[in-house]
Motif scaffolding. Structure first.
Motif, PDB file in Angstrom:
ATOM      1  N   SER A   2       0.841  -1.198   0.000  1.00 22.66           N
ATOM      2  CA  SER A   2       0.000   0.000   0.000  1.00 22.66           C
ATOM      3  C   SER A   2       0.879   1.252   0.000  1.00 22.66           C
ATOM      4  O   SER A   2       1.907   1.326   0.674  1.00 22.66           O
ATOM      5  CB  SER A   2      -0.909   0.006   1.224  1.00 22.66           C
ATOM      6  N   LEU A  21       5.606   3.544   9.596  1.00 22.04           N
ATOM      7  CA  LEU A  21       4.786   2.952   8.539  1.00 22.04           C
ATOM      8  C   LEU A  21       5.620   2.053   7.630  1.00 22.04           C
ATOM      9  O   LEU A  21       5.170   0.977   7.221  1.00 22.04           O
ATOM     10  CB  LEU A  21       4.092   4.057   7.732  1.00 22.04           C
ATOM     11  N   SER A  24       6.244  -1.215   8.986  1.00 22.77           N
ATOM     12  CA  SER A  24       5.049  -2.067   8.914  1.00 22.77           C
ATOM     13  C   SER A  24       4.742  -2.506   7.486  1.00 22.77           C
ATOM     14  O   SER A  24       3.691  -3.095   7.224  1.00 22.77           O
ATOM     15  CB  SER A  24       3.844  -1.314   9.502  1.00 22.77           C
ATOM     16  N   PHE A  26       4.651  -0.485   4.574  1.00 21.78           N
ATOM     17  CA  PHE A  26       3.999   0.459   3.661  1.00 21.78           C
ATOM     18  C   PHE A  26       5.034   1.256   2.866  1.00 21.78           C
ATOM     19  O   PHE A  26       6.152   1.486   3.340  1.00 21.78           O
ATOM     20  CB  PHE A  26       3.105   1.432   4.441  1.00 21.78           C
ATOM     21  N   VAL A 109      -0.217   3.657  13.059  1.00 19.11           N
ATOM     22  CA  VAL A 109      -0.076   2.478  12.208  1.00 19.11           C
ATOM     23  C   VAL A 109      -1.314   1.594  12.316  1.00 19.11           C
ATOM     24  O   VAL A 109      -1.827   1.096  11.317  1.00 19.11           O
ATOM     25  CB  VAL A 109       1.192   1.680  12.582  1.00 19.11           C
ATOM     26  N   ALA A 110      -1.817   1.418  13.537  1.00 21.15           N
ATOM     27  CA  ALA A 110      -2.997   0.580  13.751  1.00 21.15           C
ATOM     28  C   ALA A 110      -4.212   1.159  13.029  1.00 21.15           C
ATOM     29  O   ALA A 110      -4.994   0.426  12.405  1.00 21.15           O
ATOM     30  CB  ALA A 110      -3.284   0.447  15.246  1.00 21.15           C
ATOM     31  N   VAL A 112      -4.141   3.210  10.420  1.00 16.93           N
ATOM     32  CA  VAL A 112      -3.904   3.086   8.981  1.00 16.93           C
ATOM     33  C   VAL A 112      -4.314   1.698   8.506  1.00 16.93           C
ATOM     34  O   VAL A 112      -5.029   1.548   7.507  1.00 16.93           O
ATOM     35  CB  VAL A 112      -2.415   3.352   8.651  1.00 16.93           C
ATOM     36  N   LYS A 113      -3.886   0.674   9.221  1.00 14.05           N
ATOM     37  CA  LYS A 113      -4.225  -0.699   8.839  1.00 14.05           C
ATOM     38  C   LYS A 113      -5.732  -0.922   8.878  1.00 14.05           C
ATOM     39  O   LYS A 113      -6.305  -1.567   7.986  1.00 14.05           O
ATOM     40  CB  LYS A 113      -3.525  -1.683   9.770  1.00 14.05           C
ATOM     41  N   ALA A 114      -6.394  -0.376   9.890  1.00 13.14           N
ATOM     42  CA  ALA A 114      -7.840  -0.553  10.027  1.00 13.14           C
ATOM     43  C   ALA A 114      -8.597   0.110   8.881  1.00 13.14           C
ATOM     44  O   ALA A 114      -9.528  -0.471   8.316  1.00 13.14           O
ATOM     45  CB  ALA A 114      -8.307   0.007  11.370  1.00 13.14           C
ATOM     46  N   LEU A 116      -7.413   0.929   5.863  1.00 10.67           N
ATOM     47  CA  LEU A 116      -7.127   0.246   4.602  1.00 10.67           C
ATOM     48  C   LEU A 116      -7.933  -1.042   4.486  1.00 10.67           C
ATOM     49  O   LEU A 116      -8.479  -1.353   3.420  1.00 10.67           O
ATOM     50  CB  LEU A 116      -5.630  -0.055   4.495  1.00 10.67           C
ATOM     51  N   ALA A 117      -8.026  -1.791   5.588  1.00  8.43           N
ATOM     52  CA  ALA A 117      -8.798  -3.039   5.572  1.00  8.43           C
ATOM     53  C   ALA A 117     -10.275  -2.755   5.335  1.00  8.43           C
ATOM     54  O   ALA A 117     -10.946  -3.466   4.571  1.00  8.43           O
ATOM     55  CB  ALA A 117      -8.610  -3.777   6.900  1.00  8.43           C
TER      56      ALA A 117
END
Length: 229
Positions: A2, A21, A24, A26, A109-110, A112-114, A116-117
């Motif tokens: 991503s 990021l 993780s 990205f 980061v958490a 961002v992941k949420a 995007l999902a």
């Protein structure tokens, strides 16, 4: 992988966000000026935006508004402002989240992941992107029936939009005025094909930098018109 764009004028904060990021997995780019960040956000493809509010040249509210006018990409706003009115305004303009500085990079980061999902789930459940034609700064959103030239939206009548879209969908092909009249006006009106010339003139006034030397719709003398790519 991503791709994320951070628009943040405090370099130390932007670099810290970028480091976390990237660790993780990205791909991250940073822009420190609002006007440059907005240009990149509109012209390039990103999966998520992290957007500060207080930026030089163009503020985060305006950037959020412009992005949301054209894209559904997730936007996380970050700001030192703690007032509810700023949060309400940001979310009202289309931001997906609002984080108040200082915050934990791990929390960013958490989130961002949420987001995007969540966005990927929405796309996967049948939410389709608009049908868009983009050619050298000209953007035609066929689904929303909207047109932008170099990021500035232009207003088109129904027939102007239909004519521009038809030509853009059939580039480098010459059409006579008769062919364009039949294609766009069909049996709706019985009139002079000079209306094609009038509509071409109006379209050029809206999308061409120099109507005397058009870069999009060319006149092929004695024949008709051609959309050049």
């Amino acid at each position: 992988m991503s791709k994320i764009l951070i628009i943040e004028d405090e370099e130390a904060i932007a670099d810290l966000e970028k480091d976390y990021l990237e660790l993780s997995g990205f791909q991250v780019e940073i822009e420190n000026r609002g006007d440059v960040g907005l240009k990149k956000a509109l012209e390039e493809d990103y999966d998520l935006f992290i957007l500060d509010l207080m930026l030089p040249e163009v503020d985060g509210f305006e950037i959020c508004r412009e992005i949301r006018n054209q894209k559904n990409t997730p936007i996380i706003m970050v700001s030192a402002k703690k007032d509810d009115i700023d949060k309400i305004r940001g979310l009202g303009l289309g931001a997906d989240d609002y984080m108040t500085k200082p915050f934990s990079p791990s929390e960013l980061v958490a989130r961002v992941k949420a987001h995007l999902a969540r966005y990927e789930r929405l796309i996967g459940t049948g939410v389709q992107e608009n049908d868009v034609i983009e050619i050298r700064g000209l953007k035609i959103d066929k689904t929303a029936r909207r047109v932008w030239i170099n990021g500035e939206e232009k207003n088109f009548t129904t027939k102007e939009f239909d004519l521009l879209t038809f030509l853009a969908q059939n580039p480098n092909r010459v059409f006579t005025k008769d062919e364009l009249f039949k294609e766009i006006w069909a049996m709706e009106s019985i009139g002079d094909i000079a209306t094609v010339t009038v509509h071409i003139k109006k379209i050029r006034e809206k999308i061409e930098f120099n109507t005397a030397k058009p870069q999009y719709i060319e006149t092929i003398w004695g024949v008709g018109y051609r959309f050049k790519v």
